[in-house]
Motif scaffolding. Structure first.
Motif, mmCIF file in Angstrom:
data_model
loop_
_atom_site.group_PDB
_atom_site.id
_atom_site.type_symbol
_atom_site.label_atom_id
_atom_site.label_comp_id
_atom_site.label_asym_id
_atom_site.label_seq_id
_atom_site.Cartn_x
_atom_site.Cartn_y
_atom_site.Cartn_z
ATOM 1 N N ASP A 114 109.898 48.297 -52.179
ATOM 2 C CA ASP A 114 110.000 49.643 -52.741
ATOM 3 C C ASP A 114 110.360 50.615 -51.617
ATOM 4 O OD1 ASP A 114 109.477 52.225 -53.734
ATOM 5 O OD2 ASP A 114 107.930 51.475 -55.086
ATOM 6 N N LYS A 115 111.390 51.410 -51.818
ATOM 7 C CA LYS A 115 111.818 52.336 -50.765
ATOM 8 C C LYS A 115 110.828 53.482 -50.558
ATOM 9 C CE LYS A 115 116.783 51.438 -51.048
ATOM 10 N NZ LYS A 115 118.136 52.018 -51.258
ATOM 11 N N ASP A 116 109.958 53.689 -51.536
ATOM 12 C CA ASP A 116 108.996 54.782 -51.414
ATOM 13 C C ASP A 116 107.795 54.410 -50.553
ATOM 14 O OD1 ASP A 116 110.543 56.442 -53.010
ATOM 15 O OD2 ASP A 116 109.613 55.696 -54.847
ATOM 16 N N ILE A 117 107.376 53.144 -50.620
ATOM 17 C CA ILE A 117 106.166 52.738 -49.920
ATOM 18 C C ILE A 117 106.332 51.318 -49.398
ATOM 19 C CG2 ILE A 117 105.068 51.939 -52.063
ATOM 20 C CD1 ILE A 117 102.386 52.832 -50.847
ATOM 21 N N ILE A 118 105.809 51.071 -48.221
ATOM 22 C CA ILE A 118 105.757 49.717 -47.684
ATOM 23 C C ILE A 118 104.308 49.366 -47.415
ATOM 24 C CG2 ILE A 118 106.161 50.503 -45.293
ATOM 25 C CD1 ILE A 118 107.639 47.794 -44.871
ATOM 26 N N ARG A 119 103.913 48.190 -47.868
ATOM 27 C CA ARG A 119 102.534 47.738 -47.696
ATOM 28 C C ARG A 119 102.494 46.746 -46.536
ATOM 29 N NH1 ARG A 119 102.058 45.356 -53.485
ATOM 30 N NH2 ARG A 119 104.161 44.761 -52.784
ATOM 31 N N VAL A 120 101.810 47.135 -45.481
ATOM 32 C CA VAL A 120 101.740 46.323 -44.268
ATOM 33 C C VAL A 120 100.364 45.677 -44.197
ATOM 34 C CG1 VAL A 120 101.916 46.319 -41.754
ATOM 35 C CG2 VAL A 120 103.316 47.914 -43.098
ATOM 36 N N VAL A 121 100.338 44.364 -44.151
ATOM 37 C CA VAL A 121 99.050 43.680 -44.086
ATOM 38 C C VAL A 121 98.677 43.455 -42.631
ATOM 39 C CG1 VAL A 121 100.058 41.365 -44.301
ATOM 40 C CG2 VAL A 121 97.697 41.728 -44.945
ATOM 41 N N GLY A 122 97.423 43.766 -42.322
ATOM 42 C CA GLY A 122 96.929 43.631 -40.956
ATOM 43 C C GLY A 122 95.657 42.821 -40.919
ATOM 44 N N SER A 123 95.289 42.393 -39.738
ATOM 45 C CA SER A 123 94.107 41.572 -39.557
ATOM 46 C C SER A 123 92.835 42.394 -39.688
ATOM 47 C CB SER A 123 94.146 40.909 -38.180
ATOM 48 O OG SER A 123 92.943 40.242 -37.921
ATOM 49 N N ARG A 124 91.852 41.806 -40.322
ATOM 50 C CA ARG A 124 90.542 42.443 -40.410
ATOM 51 C C ARG A 124 89.887 42.536 -39.026
ATOM 52 N NH1 ARG A 124 88.763 45.067 -44.642
ATOM 53 N NH2 ARG A 124 88.891 43.334 -46.091
ATOM 54 N N SER A 125 90.197 41.559 -38.162
ATOM 55 C CA SER A 125 89.512 41.495 -36.868
ATOM 56 C C SER A 125 90.424 41.717 -35.665
ATOM 57 C CB SER A 125 88.837 40.117 -36.705
ATOM 58 O OG SER A 125 87.928 39.866 -37.736
ATOM 59 N N HIS A 126 91.755 41.831 -35.876
ATOM 60 C CA HIS A 126 92.668 41.826 -34.729
ATOM 61 C C HIS A 126 93.716 42.941 -34.781
ATOM 62 C CE1 HIS A 126 91.137 37.937 -33.341
ATOM 63 N NE2 HIS A 126 91.170 37.539 -34.591
ATOM 64 N N MET A 127 93.463 44.051 -35.429
ATOM 65 C CA MET A 127 94.398 45.171 -35.409
ATOM 66 C C MET A 127 94.447 45.727 -33.988
ATOM 67 S SD MET A 127 96.466 46.871 -37.451
ATOM 68 C CE MET A 127 95.848 46.818 -39.147
ATOM 69 N N ASN A 128 95.682 45.847 -33.426
ATOM 70 C CA ASN A 128 95.805 46.289 -32.035
ATOM 71 C C ASN A 128 96.926 47.303 -31.896
ATOM 72 O OD1 ASN A 128 98.194 44.818 -32.138
ATOM 73 N ND2 ASN A 128 97.362 43.067 -31.031
#
Length: 267
Positions: free
Chosen positions: A164-178
């Motif tokens: 969707d050009k309006d929104i992008i859903r980025v999945v990240g780590s529960r324990s390793h967001m850096n």
């Protein structure tokens, strides 16, 4: 055994391992130890690994598992095919008791995943794929972890979403967001009206993109081959790429070093 028979065997192995994990999960004593890399190890990791090995050793295909003794590359380099196993992916999530841990089993041939199974014991969801058939599935087991309907049902088939050009859903780590991941998120903001961050533990991040609940998964932190092989199989089967940020090619397996480069899961 043909590939479909191997897939069915690995599905049984993952479910049996998941049941063993839950027996320990319901207790307070996880027998937590620290491995050489300071990552946690519990009795559930060992119980799951033992269960899986009982199934996979009947195939006479060599096995790489996080919890087996490391096999030297000189002994692995001529393998055409091997199993790659993480008997308990998301041990930190297991210890936190948030349910976001999985059993991962993949079959790789000539460095590429051909089969992938990810079982989520707490929710009894099982993701599985045969890459050559270009389809992946998500089935839900009953309360006793029994498969109650035929595998490979069309109604269980999963597909990624259209971007969707309006929104992008980025999945990240529960324990390793850096910081590298946060920098990537900042870099895509200019192309979309908004960015939605979807946090999840373990190999479930691959599953979210494969079933259309997220659009992209940047992993700019260390992982090992057993962390990613099953997830890559499921993603590849639905037309997603798992791209090394070093080579700009799909991740390879049974390498001399089992450490992965940073990667990006996308269409």
């Amino acid at each position: 055994m043909n590939h479909t028979e191997l897939l069915k065997l690995a599905i049984k192995a993952s479910i049996d391992a998941g049941v063993k994990i839950l027996e320990i999960y319901e207790n307070e004593d996880f027998g937590i130890q620290s491995k050489d890399d300071e990552s946690p190890l519990t009795v559930a990791d060992i119980a799951s690994n033992n269960a899986i090995m009982e199934y996979l050793k009947t195939t006479n295909i060599p096995i790489i598992s996080e919890e087996n003794k490391e096999i030297a590359y000189v002994d692995r380099r001529d393998w055409n095919e091997c199993w790659i196993v993480d008997p308990l992916d998301g041990t930190k999530e297991f210890i936190k008791k948030n349910g976001e841990f999985t059993v991962n089993i993949a079959l790789c041939k000539l460095g590429k995943p051909t089969l992938g199974i990810i079982y989520v014991p707490v929710t009894r969801e099982i993701y599985y794929a045969e890459v050559s058939k270009n389809v992946a599935y998500k089935s839900i087991l009953d309360q006793n972890h029994n498969i109650t309907k035929a595998l490979f049902s069309e109604e269980d088939r999963i597909v990624p979403s259209l971007l969707d050009k309006d929104i992008i859903r980025v999945v990240g780590s529960r324990s390793h967001m850096n910081k590298n991941t946060l920098d990537y998120i900042d870099s895509v903001k200019s192309n979309f009206d908004s960015v939605d961050i979807v946090s999840k533990g373990s190999s479930l991040k691959f599953c979210l993109v494969a079933e259309g609940k997220a659009d992209v998964y940047p992993r700019f932190a260390p992982t090992m081959e057993w962390d990613t092989a099953a997830g890559q199989a499921i993603c590849n089967a639905v037309g997603l790429n798992v791209i090394s940020q070093e080579t700009n090619e799909e991740l390879d397996y049974n390498k001399e070093s089992l450490l992965n480069p940073f990667f990006l899961v996308r269409k």
